[in-house]
Design an enzyme around this catalytic site. Sequence first.
Site, mmCIF file in Angstrom:
data_model
loop_
_atom_site.group_PDB
_atom_site.id
_atom_site.type_symbol
_atom_site.label_atom_id
_atom_site.label_comp_id
_atom_site.label_asym_id
_atom_site.label_seq_id
_atom_site.Cartn_x
_atom_site.Cartn_y
_atom_site.Cartn_z
ATOM 1 N N ARG A 296 0.846 -1.210 0.000
ATOM 2 C CA ARG A 296 0.000 0.000 0.000
ATOM 3 C C ARG A 296 0.881 1.260 0.000
ATOM 4 N NH1 ARG A 296 -0.520 4.753 2.588
ATOM 5 N NH2 ARG A 296 -0.016 3.713 4.541
ATOM 6 N N CYS B 76 4.675 9.281 -0.116
ATOM 7 C CA CYS B 76 3.263 9.657 -0.109
ATOM 8 C C CYS B 76 3.033 10.662 -1.231
ATOM 9 C CB CYS B 76 2.883 10.259 1.241
ATOM 10 S SG CYS B 76 1.190 10.870 1.267
HETATM 11 P P1 HMG Z 1 -12.613 15.131 -2.520
HETATM 12 O O1 HMG Z 1 -12.164 15.468 -3.916
HETATM 13 O O2 HMG Z 1 -12.735 16.222 -1.534
HETATM 14 O O3 HMG Z 1 -13.945 14.320 -2.439
HETATM 15 O O4 HMG Z 1 -11.593 14.022 -1.972
HETATM 16 P P2 HMG Z 1 -15.177 14.120 -3.353
HETATM 17 O O5 HMG Z 1 -16.207 13.531 -2.476
HETATM 18 O O6 HMG Z 1 -15.458 15.381 -4.124
HETATM 19 O O7 HMG Z 1 -14.687 12.998 -4.386
HETATM 20 C C1 HMG Z 1 -13.824 13.215 -5.483
HETATM 21 C C2 HMG Z 1 -14.002 12.065 -6.462
HETATM 22 O O8 HMG Z 1 -13.578 10.831 -5.853
HETATM 23 C C3 HMG Z 1 -15.476 11.842 -6.848
HETATM 24 O O9 HMG Z 1 -15.450 11.241 -8.127
HETATM 25 C C4 HMG Z 1 -15.942 10.800 -5.826
HETATM 26 O O10 HMG Z 1 -17.016 10.033 -6.298
HETATM 27 C C5 HMG Z 1 -14.693 9.941 -5.712
HETATM 28 P P3 HMG Z 1 -15.845 12.102 -9.431
HETATM 29 O O11 HMG Z 1 -17.251 12.526 -9.211
HETATM 30 O O12 HMG Z 1 -14.879 13.267 -9.430
HETATM 31 O O13 HMG Z 1 -15.637 11.118 -10.513
HETATM 32 N N1 HMG Z 1 -14.546 9.292 -4.388
HETATM 33 C C6 HMG Z 1 -14.200 8.010 -4.233
HETATM 34 N N2 HMG Z 1 -13.950 7.026 -5.113
HETATM 35 C C7 HMG Z 1 -13.623 5.825 -4.609
HETATM 36 N N3 HMG Z 1 -13.515 5.557 -3.281
HETATM 37 C C8 HMG Z 1 -13.755 6.523 -2.374
HETATM 38 C C9 HMG Z 1 -14.118 7.815 -2.837
HETATM 39 N N4 HMG Z 1 -14.410 8.972 -2.219
HETATM 40 C C10 HMG Z 1 -14.687 9.882 -3.182
HETATM 41 N N5 HMG Z 1 -13.632 6.254 -1.078
HETATM 42 C C11 HMG Z 1 -10.993 12.197 -0.556
HETATM 43 C C12 HMG Z 1 -11.651 13.563 -0.655
HETATM 44 C C13 HMG Z 1 -10.786 11.882 0.916
HETATM 45 C C14 HMG Z 1 -11.889 11.171 -1.218
HETATM 46 C C15 HMG Z 1 -9.626 12.275 -1.295
HETATM 47 O O14 HMG Z 1 -8.927 13.377 -0.821
HETATM 48 C C16 HMG Z 1 -8.798 11.046 -1.126
HETATM 49 O O15 HMG Z 1 -9.156 9.970 -1.591
HETATM 50 N N6 HMG Z 1 -7.603 11.173 -0.454
HETATM 51 C C17 HMG Z 1 -6.757 10.048 -0.170
HETATM 52 C C18 HMG Z 1 -5.315 10.434 -0.373
HETATM 53 C C19 HMG Z 1 -4.436 9.243 -0.050
HETATM 54 O O16 HMG Z 1 -4.806 8.099 -0.237
HETATM 55 N N7 HMG Z 1 -3.194 9.522 0.452
HETATM 56 C C20 HMG Z 1 -2.276 8.497 0.787
HETATM 57 C C21 HMG Z 1 -2.702 7.682 1.969
HETATM 58 S S1 HMG Z 1 -2.338 8.442 3.530
HETATM 59 C C22 HMG Z 1 -0.640 8.145 3.752
HETATM 60 O O17 HMG Z 1 0.008 7.633 2.876
HETATM 61 C C23 HMG Z 1 -0.035 8.457 5.086
HETATM 62 C C24 HMG Z 1 0.243 7.165 5.912
HETATM 63 O O18 HMG Z 1 1.103 6.295 5.217
HETATM 64 C C25 HMG Z 1 0.861 7.553 7.263
HETATM 65 C C26 HMG Z 1 2.056 8.503 7.119
HETATM 66 O O19 HMG Z 1 3.043 8.162 6.448
HETATM 67 O O20 HMG Z 1 1.937 9.592 7.682
HETATM 68 C C27 HMG Z 1 -1.058 6.414 6.197
HETATM 69 MG MG MG Z 2 3.267 6.473 5.177
#
Ligand code: HMG
Ligand code: MG
Length: 296
Positions: A13, A240
């Site tokens: 992931r 990330c």
């Molecule tokens: P948004 O643009 O504010 O939300 O994103 P939205 O509701 O307007 O959705 C945008 C589009 O995504 C729409 O599609 C939704 O339907 C779709 P469109 O109409 O444009 O075609 N959508 C989804 N599709 C599939 N599954 C879903 C989903 N939700 C909405 N669940 C949102 C807000 C939170 C969705 C977005 O910002 C997002 O997905 N962010 C995730 C970013 C991410 O994954 N980052 C990496 C993981 S965190 C990390 O790596 C840190 C960690 O390792 C710890 C560390 O190192 O610190 C964990």
């Molecule tokens: Mg991380």
Amino acid sequence: MTQAVEIFEVGPRDGLQNEPAFISSEDKIALTEALAGAGLLRVECASFVSPRWVPQMADGAQVVQGVTPGAAQIYALAPNLRGLQAALATPVGGVCVFIAATEGFSRANTNISLAGAVERLNEVIAAFKTEAPEGVRLRGYISCVTECPYDGPVEPLEVARLAELLHRAGCDEISLGDTIGTAYPEQVAGMLEAVVQRVPVDALAGHFHDTAGRALANIDVSLEYGLRIFDASIAGLGGCPYAPGAKGNVDTELVYDHLITRGYEISGRPDRVKLAQAARLARKILGRAEGTADEI
Ligand code: HMG
Ligand code: MG
């Protein structure tokens, strides 16, 4: 003191999510199975996030459904209700929610203010409690626990506040993320000093990216505070997409060797040779190694 320490594998992931070229579901499944087959107890291999935001993770359902995990538990990230429901429609063993300790990272990573993120998280956790099958676990991540690429140094008390909030809300484990991998052991100590006042230490995990090469030192200081779970990524893969410059998580093999040298036992007693094979597979999938499938 010999005590078991768990390596929580995040390579499929966190390690893969930032890769620009799409990696096939088959390759993600093969890597996850190699890691599970090596004896790691938990492997995070998918995110049910927006594919617009992280295209590499668009096939989360196929990956989780395709994996034969053996004795390992499979974990996946869910940022909102939609992600939670998609995750729970698969045979996940654990769901991960995530939040940042800063405004800047919250907006960059999830397009929402920190207060909004807390509200969304509470909604997701409430739904998890009613909808998750018995035995499925809930992990909470906090990003930028010492330093934020947008907002700078992070106040330990803020991390402690969020860790307590996640714990009280129902996360059985909180993983503390040095997202950009620049923390010094002294900063990690300062952060943990605050967090352990508010959350039982056995509910905490350390998640160190290794950009500055200090991840093992940060693990050492965390061990002193009593942490016994560390996230790591096979072959040190990762970064990330919303943390510019952040490199991979600390390498699983490095953590394994370091802990064994220090006299710790690794939970599940992973097979060192099979870990090396999984690392070769990871590099091969990403085209970073010569070699043939026979070597794997
Ligand atoms: P948004 O643009 O504010 O939300 O994103 P939205 O509701 O307007 O959705 C945008 C589009 O995504 C729409 O599609 C939704 O339907 C779709 P469109 O109409 O444009 O075609 N959508 C989804 N599709 C599939 N599954 C879903 C989903 N939700 C909405 N669940 C949102 C807000 C939170 C969705 C977005 O910002 C997002 O997905 N962010 C995730 C970013 C991410 O994954 N980052 C990496 C993981 S965190 C990390 O790596 C840190 C960690 O390792 C710890 C560390 O190192 O610190 C964990
Ligand atoms: Mg991380």
